[in-house]
Design an enzyme around this catalytic site. Structure first.
Site, short mmCIF file in Angstrom:
data_model
loop_
_atom_site.label_atom_id
_atom_site.label_comp_id
_atom_site.label_asym_id
_atom_site.label_seq_id
_atom_site.Cartn_x
_atom_site.Cartn_y
_atom_site.Cartn_z
N GLU A 144 0.86 -0.90 0.41
CA GLU A 144 -0.34 -0.05 -0.11
C GLU A 144 0.41 1.50 -0.19
O GLU A 144 0.55 2.24 0.60
CB GLU A 144 -1.20 -0.09 1.48
N ASP A 145 1.77 1.31 -1.14
CA ASP A 145 2.78 2.65 -0.85
C ASP A 145 4.09 2.61 -0.15
O ASP A 145 4.15 3.47 0.07
CB ASP A 145 1.56 3.73 -1.45
#
Lengths: 358, 1143
Positions: B766-767
Site C-alpha cells: 500500500e505505497d
C-alpha cells in the site's frame, strides 16, 4: 569460445536479458547429491584464494574466491556495521552564533571521521562515565572577524574575513590523563582537514567541547568503519557461435572497453580473460537480435570482487582482518554459548544462556 | 496504377508546397533557437505575481484619484458659503506610525515581527474656505496597507544585497499585505464579465433570456434581462415590479413606430419577424402606442425608493429617470437621447430572437472570454470608495456641528476638524483585509473570505497561493459546467493545478505567462474607431444595422457604430496597436455569428503574449534572441517593435496560432512562445508531466504545497506561527525550465533519493516506503519544526501591568526543574533545551487587572503566575527570543521553539508524480540490497505503485536522474520537451549501466544476487508536513469534559477515541450488550444516582427531596449525560420520571 579450463556450470549464476537464474547455491553450499563433497582443509585451502588487485591510501580491491556468498556477505555486513570506530558523540555547546543550529552542527561534527585507532579506546560501559580510557576530548573554538588586510572591492569571503568557515581542521585535541602517551604516535585529529562544518561571518563564533567515543555502525552510520564495503561477482562470458566479422565492432561495444578483443585483421572475436573483470554486465549484447544465441553471460558464484573504501582510522588493508577477527570472536562466543547449553542439563537453571556481547 | 498516380501527384504537391516560404529545397530551415528566453524576459518585467501588483499600482496611481475626483466636494447644510474640495490625493511610502520614532522608514520584515501593519499614509490636498479666504493644505486622512513589491513598497527595484539588508528574500514574489503582522493575500476572484450580453436558455422551462449586468464607475450595479415568457419577449429589471413587454420598453425608449421596432429587433429576417410579431401585438393589446403611453405604463410599475420625500412626480417622469439611470446604466444617455440605449435593448432582443431560432446562438457562461478576474486593486478601490464616502459624510456632519454653533472663539478651520476625524479609513482597511469581510452596503456587496493568510508552508505553497483564482460559484451546487476544463483555458489557466474534492475545478490557477489587464480609458479608443471609418450608431436604422455586410462595432459592450469592412477595420486597428498608438492590452476581434466587432479595454481580462507571424515567418528572429541574451533589449522592446503582442481569450479566436515553428502555414498569424507555459508555476515542478496520467499531476500540485523545504532566504529571521524547514535541501537532479524561472532550484523542497523499485520485506505494501537507516543517520529527510509562542506584557486600564519574574527559589535554595532555563529577565535563554512542562516565559499578572476601581500604587499589587509552559511531548530548543512593542505600546514577546526531527515510521513522503507513501520500515544499511558499485538505495519503493498509476514520468525522471548523476550534470524534464529517453539510455550505456536503468542487485541479507533486475536510480523525493509525531495519540484514561463528564475530544485535549454511531450499530447488531454497556457508559460517564421508586425522581444520599423520605430509594448507574438531560428537562418544566422495575 576457445576452450579454456571450463568452469563448473554449477558455479555460474546465469545472466539473461530479463532475469538472473541459478542465484542460490545449494542448501549446504558446495555440496551436491551423489558426490563426496565432505569438507577437508586441504581442498578448502586449495580453492580459497585472496588476491589484492589494487591498494591505495583509502581503498582496497581484492578477489575472494572459493567461499560461499554467506561468508563474503558476512564480512561485508561486519565491515559496515560492526567494526568499531571512534567518533564524536557528545557535543557541549558553550556558544554558537553561526547560522547552523546547535543540533545540526553537532550532527555534522559527528559525521567527521577521526584518525583515532579504536584499539586504543575502550567501549563505554553501562555507566556511561567518561574516562581517559573511553573518551577523547576535542575543543572547537572559532571566531570570525574581518580581515584588516583584505584587498579592496573583494567579494571573496576567504579574503574578506578570517575564519569564514568552520573546518574539521579546527578540531583541537585536548589530551586527558594517560592519553598524551597513548596517542603520542598519532595525535587524534580528523582524517580530512577540509570538511566544512559551518560558515561564519564577522561577529559569529562557535565554541564547543566534543567527546569522541567508540561505537559500531549498527548504532549510527557515523561509526561505520568504511565509506562502503561491497562486492560483485566475476563476470563470465562464453561466445557460443563465431561472431560475423561485420558485427565484430558492434559486439565489442556491447561490453566494457577491453573485455572483448577483436583481431584487427581477421575480425575474430575473443574474450580477454584478464580484463573480463572490467565488464559491468550491462546485458547490452542481449538486447540486439543479431546476437541471439551467440553469447552466454553469467557470473561466477564464488568469485567475489571485493571493494572496501575506508575514510576513518583504519588503513584499508587492515579492515578485512579486523572484520574476520570480529567474526571469529562471534563464533567463539557462539561456541561458548552452545557448549554452555550442552552442560546446562547438569546445572539447575532455566536453560537460558548468557551470551557475552561482542 | 491509379493509386500510384495519386501518390506521385501528392508528392509533387508537397514539393511545391515547400517552396512557398521563398526557400529553395536545399535551403537550411532556420528556426528561432531559444525563443523560450522570452519567458524569463517576460517574468523579469512582470514578475510572477504581476497581476496583483499591476492591479494595486493601478489603484494607487490612477483609480484612487478618479474616486476622489468623483467625490471631491464637501459642503455644509448650515453655511452655504462653506466648501471643501479635494484637489489631489497621493499615497506615500510605508512609514512607522509612531510619533517618537526618529527613523520613519519601516521594512515589511519589521512589520511581520512586530505584529504591525505595513501601511503608508494617504495624503490629500484640500482647498477650503476659512472665513473669507480660500486655503490650500495637505492632510493625512488615513493609512493604506501597502502591497509588497508594489510601486509604493520599499522593496521595489532593490538589488539583492539591499534586500538582504532589509531581511527580505529576493525570491519572494510579493503581492500580499502585512496586516497586524500576518501576511494576507487578496485572492483573485472570477466573475462573469460586466456590461456584456449573455444569452442563455433554460430547456426545461423553455425560456430564452439575454442578460446584462451593468456596472459603471459610480459603482452602481444592476442586472437587466430580456427574456421570453409564453412566446413573447419582455424586459425585466429589479426596479420594475413586473415584466415589461419589450415593445413598450422600446417605445418608452423613443422608438415609437412599430416598423422601426421591428427593423431594430428582427431586421429583415423572416423567421425573427414572425417570432417577434406576438411581442409587437402585446403593446397594441395593452393600448400603448405612443412614447408617453409607454412611459406611463412603465412609470406606474417602477419601484420608488426615495429617501427624501419630495413632491410626487408624475409616473412618466419616474419611468424616464429609471430608464435613464438604472436600467442598463452603463449605456450613456446624453441629454435624454435614448437612441443608443434603445439600440442596446433592441440588440438584446435580437439576440433572444436569434437564440430562439437557432439553439447554437446561446453563449457559454463558462467560456473564459466571458469571464473577468477581480483583483486586489479593484476590491480595494471599492473599499476605499465606500470608506471615503463615509469619511466625507462624517466630516460633513462634524463641520455642520461646529458651524451650527452661533458663536466661536476662533475662526472655523476645517483643517482642525479633519485632524480629529479618527482613523476611519485606516481601521476600515485593516479590518477588511484582516478579516476578509468585504461588506459594502453602498455597493450591495457582502463577501466573506476574500483574503487569506499567505501559506508559508513552503515556497511553492506561497507562490501557488498568489496565482490562485477563486470562483464565485457555490461549491455545493452539483453542476459540472463551471468545474469542467474549458478548451478556452488553454494557455491562461493551468489544466493541472486544482484542488480535489468540493472546490475541484472552481479554484483555478493562472498559467505561467498570463497577464490580467487593468482598465484602459475607452474614450480615445472610441475616437480612434471613428477615425478608422466607423459610422456612428445613432445615425443608423435597423436596415443598416442588420444589413448583410454591416458589422456592429462594440467598445466594452456598448455599441458605438457600424462598419462595412470589419476585416480591414480590425487589421488597421491591430496595426495601430502594434505600433503602440494605444495600450497593448486593448483587444479587438470579430464575432461572425453576431456580425460584430468587439473592442475591449476593460480590466480583468486574461491575456498572454504571443509571437506575431507575418508572411509565414515569425517576426522574432534569432538575431532578436541574441540581443535578448546579451541583455541589450527587454521584453518591452519586443512589444514596442511589434514582434510580440498580448492576446486575450476572445482575440485568440481570431487568430491561427502555431504551436511550433514547423507548424507554420500561410494562414498562421501567431506562434506560441513556449508550449510549457500552459502549465502554472506549481505544475511546472513536475518533470515529464506529459508522460503522466493527468490526475497524477493534479495530485502533485496539491502535494507540492505540503513539501517541507526552504521557505525563503530570510527563513531563519522570520518568526512564523509554524515553520517547517528541511535541514539538507537539494535541487532536483531533473529540473524543468519552470523550476529555474520561479527559483525552485534556489529554494528547493526535497532531496534526490536513490530509489530501488522493488519489493522488500512486506512492509512496503500500500505505497509504504522502506528507508535506509544509514541515510537517515546521515541527514536524509531531517527537518525542523519551528513554532512561535507569543505573549503580551500588558498595561491595564487601571494602571497595573504584567511583569516578568526570574525563577523562584524554594526553601532549599533550589530552582525547580521547570524553571531551569529561565534567566534573570524571566525568559528562557536562547539555545536552551525545553523539556515538556518547562516554563519559558515566567510572566506574572496582577490579580486585580480587571478591577477598574483600583487606585493604589501599581507596583504594590499582588501578582499571580501566568507563565507560558511548553506543551509538546518532545523536547525542543529555544531558537529565538524577541522583545518588542506593538503599535499600541504593549510589550510583545515572541519565543521561537525549534524541534529537529529525523524521519520515523509513518512519516509521509512523496515523489513529484502524485505518488505519496508513508515510511513502513527503516532498514539497516547492511540489510539493504546493493548494486555492483556498492550503492545502497535510500528508499525502496514497491513496483505495484506503477501499473495502475501510470506515472511514466517518474520512470523517465529516474532514468534522466541516473544519467545526470553519471554524466555530472543536471537533466531537464520540462513539459513537452526535456531530455530524451534515448539520450539518457546512451549515457547510461556509456557509463557501464544497462540502457533500461535496471541494475543487477545483491541482497544484503543473503549476499546472493537478486533474481530480477531492479530499476534503480535517483528520484526527487519530498518530505510532506504530515508527521507521525504530530498525529499519534492514544489514551487509557484522561481528562473529561466538565459539563457531560464524558472524555474530551481531540488530540490536543488528550481526548478519547470515539465509538461512533456506526460502530455502536455494529455492536447492537452483533448483540454484544456488555461491550456496549462498557464502551458507552462504564468507560465514559458512569454515574451513580439515587432515584425514588415512589415518585421516579432523582434524590441524593438515599433521600428523596420530593417525597421527603428515604424509604424507597434505589441506587442505579446511568450515564451522567442522561442525568444531565433529566435535570435540563426539569428546568424546562418537563418532569422525567424513572420507572424502576425489579430494583
Amino acid at each position: 569460445m576457445t576452450s579454456r579450463n571450463a568452469i563448473d556450470p554449477r558455479r555460474l549464476v546465469g545472466v539473461h536479458a530479463e532475469r538472473v537464474t541459478n542465484i542460490s547455491s545449494t542448501d549446504y553450499p558446495g555440496h551436491y547429491p551423489d558426490e563426496d563433497n565432505s569438507w577437508n582443509l586441504e581442498k578448502f585451502q586449495k580453492n580459497l584464494k585472496v588476491k589484492v588487485q589494487r591498494l591505495s591510501q583509502r581503498s582496497i580491491e581484492f578477489d575472494l574466491v572459493g567461499v560461499d556468498a554467506s561468508i563474503a556477505n558476512a564480512f561485508r555486513r561486519i565491515l559496515l556495521a560492526e567494526v568499531p570506530t571512534v567518533v564524536v558523540e557528545h557535543v557541549y555547546v558553550w556558544d554558537n552564533t553561526s547560522v547552523i543550529q546547535d543540533e545540526v552542527l553537532a550532527h555534522r561534527i559527528g559525521l567527521v571521521p577521526l584518525n583515532i585507532d579504536p584499539a586504543l579506546v575502550e567501549m563505554r560501559d553501562a555507566t556511561n562515565q567518561p574516562t581517559d580510557r573511553n573518551t577523547v576530548v576535542f575543543k572547537l573554538q572559532v571566531a570570525c572577524e574581518r580581515n584588516p588586510h583584505a584587498p579592496k572591492n573583494s567579494k571573496n569571503p576567504a579574503e574578506l574575513y578570517i575564519n569564514h568557515e568552520v573546518l574539521s581542521s579546527h578540531l583541537v585535541w585536548e589530551p586527558a590523563g594517560e592519553q598524551e602517551d597513548v596517542f603520542a604516535a598519532n595525535p587524534p585529529a580528523p582524517t580530512n582537514p577540509n570538511i566544512v562544518l559551518a560558515k561564519l561571518r564577522p561577529g559569529q563564533e562557535v565554541e564547543m567541547e566534543l567527546h569522541a567515543v567508540k561505537g559500531v555502525g549498527k548504532d549510527h552510520a557515523k561509526y561505520s568503519a568504511v565509506a562502503t564495503a561491497s562486492y560483485r561477482l566475476l563476470p563470465h562470458i562464453v561466445i557460443k557461435k563465431p561472431i560475423p566479422p561485420h558485427l565484430a565492432d558492434k559486439f565489442q561495444k556491447c561490453f566494457a572497453p577491453g573485455v572483448i578483443n577483436v583481431h584487427p585483421l581477421t575480425k575474430e572475436v575473443s574474450v580477454d580473460e584478464h580484463n573480463i573483470r572490467k565488464d559491468t554486465v550491462t546485458r547490452e549484447v542481449l538486447r540486439h537480435p543479431e546476437f541471439t544465441d551467440m553469447v552466454e553471460l553469467s557470473r561466477i558464484r564464488d568469485h567475489f570482487l571485493f571493494s572496501i573504501e575506508s575514510e576513518g582510522a583504519y588503513a584499508p588493508e587492515r579492515l578485512l582482518p579486523e572484520a574476520i577477527q570480529i567474526m571469529r570472536d562471534k563464533i567463539a562466543n557462539l561456541r561458548k554459548a552452545a557448549e554452555a547449553l550442552l552442560h546446562a542439563d547438569d546445572a539447575a537453571g532455566d536453560g537460558d544462556v548468557q551470551m557475552a556481547s561482542v | 496504377m491509379g493509386n500510384a498516380m495519386d501518390v506521385d501527384e501528392n508528392e509533387w504537391d508537397q514539393i511545391n508546397a515547400k517552396n512557398w516560404r521563398g526557400l529553395g529545397l536545399t535551403d537550411p530551415i532556420k528556426s528561432v533557437e531559444d525563443k523560450w528566453l522570452l519567458l524569463p524576459a517576460f517574468l523579469k518585467v512582470k514578475g510572477l505575481v504581476k497581476q496583483h501588483i499591476d492591479s494595486f499600482n493601478y489603484f494607487v496611481d490612477v483609480d484612487i484619484k478618479n474616486i476622489v475626483k468623483a467625490n471631491n466636494k464637501v459642503t455644509s447644510d448650515v453655511d452655504p458659503r462653506f466648501w471643501l474640495k479635494y484637489t489631489d490625493i497621493n499615497v506615500g511610502f510605508p512609514d512607522r506610525n509612531e510619533m517618537s520614532s526618529i527613523d520613519k522608514k519601516v521594512t515589511p520584515n519589521e512589520c511581520r515581527l512586530r505584529d504591525i501593519t505595513y501601511a503608508a499614509p494617504i495624503m490629500v490636498t484640500i482647498q477650503y474656505t476659512r472665513g473669507r479666504s480660500i486655503v490650500q493644505r495637505n492632510v493625512n486622512i488615513g493609512r493604506l496597507p501597502i502591497m509588497l513589491r508594489s510601486s509604493k513598497c520599499v522593496l521595489t527595484g532593490r538589488c539583492e544585497s539591499d534586500l538582504a539588508r532589509m531581511i527580505e528574500c529576493p525570491l519572494d514574489p510579493g503581492g500580499y499585505f502585512v496586516v497586524k503582522g500576518t501576511e494576507k493575500v487578496i485572492l483573485v476572484q472570477e466573475q462573469l464579465s460586466k456590461n456584456r450580453i449573455i444569452v442563455e436558455t433554460d430547456s426545461v422551462k423553455g425560456i430564452v433570456q439575454a442578460s446584462c449586468t451593468s456596472s459603471t464607475h459610480g459603482g452602481l450595479k444592476s442586472k437587466t434581462y430580456v427574456a421570453t415568457k409564453k412566446g413573447k419577449i419582455y424586459l425585466r429589471h429589479n426596479c420594475v415590479h413586473e415584466d415589461i413587454p419589450i415593445a413598450i420598453a422600446l417605445k418608452a425608449l423613443g422608438i415609437q413606430s412599430d416598423k422601426e421596432i421591428l427593423l431594430l429587433t428582427a431586421g429583415n429576417t423572416e423567421a425573427y419577424k414572425s417570432a417577434f410579431s406576438a411581442s409587437l401585438e402585446e403593446a397594441a393589446k395593452l393600448s400603448v402606442f405612443t412614447r408617453h403611453q409607454a412611459l406611463e405604463y412603465i412609470g406606474s410599475r417602477v419601484k420608488i425608493n426615495r429617501r427624501v420625500m419630495g413632491p410626487r412626480r408624475p409616473a412618466w417622469e419616474e419611468a424616464l429617470e429609471a430608464l435613464a439611470t438604472i436600467v442598463l446604466a452603463h449605456v450613456p444617455v446624453n441629454g435624454l437621447d435614448f437612441r443608443s440605449k434603445a439600440i442596446f435593448v433592441a440588440t438584446m432582443t435580437r439576440r433572444v430572437l436569434m437564440a430562439m431560432d437557432d439553439e447554437k446562438m446561446v453563449d457559454d457562461r463558462d467560456y473564459v472570454g466571458n469571464k473577468r478576474l477581480e483583483l486586489a486593486g479593484q476590491l480595494l478601490a471599492l473599499l476605499f470608495e465606500d470608506l471615503f464616502k463615509t469619511y466625507n459624510t462624517n466630516l460633513k456632519s462634524a463641520i455642520d456641528k461646529v458651524l451650527k454653533k452661533p458663536s466661536r472663539t476662533s475662526e472655523f478651520d476645517a483643517f482642525n476638524t479633519m485632524q480629529f476625524q479618527g482613523d476611519h479609513l485606516t481601521s476600515g482597511f485593516v479590518r477588511a483585509i484582516s478579516t476578509g469581510n468585504w461588506s459594502l452596503k453602498r455597493f450591495k456587496m457582502e463577501r466573506a473570505g476574500v483574503t487569506h493568510v499567505l501559506s508559508r508552508l513552503s515556497f511553492i505553497s506561497a507562490l501557488g497561493m498568489m496565482t490562485r483564482i477563486s470562483s464565485q460559484f457555490e461549491k455545493t451546487r452539483k453542476v459540472s459546467g463551471p468545474r469542467a476544463l474549458q478548451p478556452s483555458q488553454w494557455g491562461v489557466l493551468c489544466p493541472s493545478d486544482t484542488p480535489e474534492g468540493e472546490a475541484c475545478g472552481l479554484v483555478k490557477n493562472l498559467a505561467l505567462m498570463t497577464h490580467i489587464t487593468t482598465d484602459v480609458d475607452e474614450q480615445p479608443i472610441i475616437c480612434l474607431a471613428f477615425m478608422l471609418g466607423v459610422e456612428d450608431i445613432s445615425l443608423a436604422t435597423g436596415t443598416e444595422i442588420y444589413g448583410p455586410h454591416t458589422f456592429v462595432v462594440n467598445v466594452n459592450g456598448t455599441i458605438i457604430g457600424l462598419t462595412r469592412y470589419p476585416t480591414r477595420f480590425v487589421a488597421q486597428f491591430r496595426k495601430l496597436r502594434r505600433a503602440r498608438r494605444m495600450s497593448e492590452f486593448v483587444s479587438v476581434y470579430i464575432n461572425n455569428h453576431h456580425h460584430a466587432v468587439h473592442i475591449a479595454s476593460d480590466g480583468g481580462r486574461i491575456c498572454r503574449p504571443m509571437i506575431i507571424v507575418e508572411n509565414g515567418r515569425p517576426k522574432v528572429t534569432s538575431e532578436h534572441i541574441a540581443l535578448l541574451k546579451k541583455g541589450t533589449v527587454t521584453f518591452d522592446d519586443f512589444l514596442r517593435k511589434g514582434l510580440v503582442e498580448y492576446l486575450d481569450v476572445n482575440e485568440e479566436n481570431d487568430t491561427y496560432i502555431a504551436l511550433y515553428e514547423s507548424d507554420i502555414v500561410p494562414t498562421t498569424t501567431h506562434l506560441e512562445i513556449e508550449p510549457f507555459t500552459l502549465l502554472g508555476a506549481v505544475a511546472g515542478l513536475i518533470p515529464y508531466p506529459h508522460h503522466n496520467q493527468s490526475p497524477r499531476n493534479t495530485y502533485q500540485c496539491a502535494m507540492g504545497k505540503q513539501a517541507i523545504g526552504v521557505i525563503a532566504y530570510n527563513q531563519l529571521n522570520r518568526i512564523d506561527t509554524l515553520l517547517y524547514l528541511l535541514v539538507y535541501p537539494q535541487q532536483p537532479m531533473v529540473k524543468t525550465k519552470t523550476i529555474e524561472l520561479i527559483g525552485y532550484d534556489r529554494l528547493p523542497a526535497g532531496q534526490n533519493a536513490t530509489v530501488a523499485v522493488m519489493s522488500f520485506s512486506g512492509y512496503d505494501i500500500e505505497d509504504a516506503l522502506i528507508l535506509n537507516k544509514a541515510s537517515l543517520d546521515r541527514g536524509y529527510g531531517r527537518c525542523q519544526v519551528l513554532r512561535k509562542n507569543a505573549t503580551l506584557i500588558r498595561k491595564y486600564p487601571n494602571g497595573t501591568f504584567d511583569r516578568l519574574a526570574d525563577a523562584p527559589i524554594d526553601e532549599n535554595g533550589q530552582v525547580a526543574k521547570k524553571y531551569d532555563i529561565i534567566q534573570m529577565d524571566g525568559l528562557a535563554g536562547v539555545g536552551e533545551r525545553v523539556d515538556p512542562g518547562d516554563i519559558y516565559i515566567n510572566k506574572q499578572s496582577p490579580t486585580n487587572a480587571t478591577d477598574n476601581t483600583f487606585t493604589g500604587q501599581a507596583a504594590s499589587v499582588p501578582y499571580k503566575n501566568t507563565p507560558m509552559t511548553y506543551k509538546s511531548p518532545v523536547a525542543g530548543n529555544i531558537d529565538k527570543v524577541m522583545i518588542s512593542d506593538t503599535e499600541n505600546d504593549q510589550t510583545l514577546i515572541k519565543v521561537l521553539i525549534r524541534q529537529t526531527r529525523r524521519p520515523e515510521l509513518g512519516d509521509k513522503f512523496s515523489s513529484r508524480h502524485g505518488q505519496k507513501g508513508v515510511c513502513g520500515l527503516i532498514v539497516n544499511q547492511e540489510d539493504m540490497p546493493f548494486n555492483d558499485s556498492g550503492i545502497c538505495p535510500d528508499t525502496i519503493m514497491n513496483p505495484h505503485g506503477f501499473p495502475s498509476r501510470m506515472t511514466v514520468g517518474k520512470m523517465i525522471e529516474l532514468l534522466a536522474g541516473k544519467a545526470g548523476v553519471l554524466s555530472g550534470n543536471l537533466q531537464y524534464g520540462t513539459a513537452f520537451g526535456g531530455s530524451k529517453v534515448e539520450d539518457m539510455s546512451s549515457i547510461l550505456m556509456e557509463n557501464g549501466f544497462s540502457y533500461a536503468g535496471k541494475d543487477m542487485l545483491t541482497s544484503g541479507i543473503t549476499g546472493e544476487p537478486l533474481e530480477a533486475y531492479v530499476f534503480f536510480g535517483p528520484i526527487y523525493y519530498q518530505k510532506l508536513k504530515h508527521m507521525v509525531m504530530d498525529k499519534m495519540h492514544a489514551r487509557a484514561r484522561g481528562p473529561r469534559a466538565t459539563l457531560t463528564r464524558q472524555p474530551t475530544e481531540g488530540r490536543s485535549r488528550e481526548g478519547g477515541l470515539r465509538l461512533g454511531e456506526m460502530e455502536r450499530d455494529c455492536l447492537i447488531g452483533y448483540g454484544a450488550t456488555q461491550l456496549l454497556l462498557e464502551r458507552l457508559m462504564i468507560s465514559s460517564d458512569k454515574f451513580e444516582v439515587n432515584a425514588c421508586e415512589e415518585c421516579g425522581l432523582m434524590g441524593y444520599n438515599g433521600w428523596c427531596t420530593y417525597c421527603k423520605s428515604s424509604k424507597k430509594m434505589a441506587q442505579l448507574t446511568i450515564p451522567y449525560a442522561a442525568k444531565l438531560l433529566f435535570q435540563e428537562l426539569m428546568a424546562m418544566n418537563v418532569v422525567p420520571r424513572l420507572v424502576l422495575d425489579d430494583a
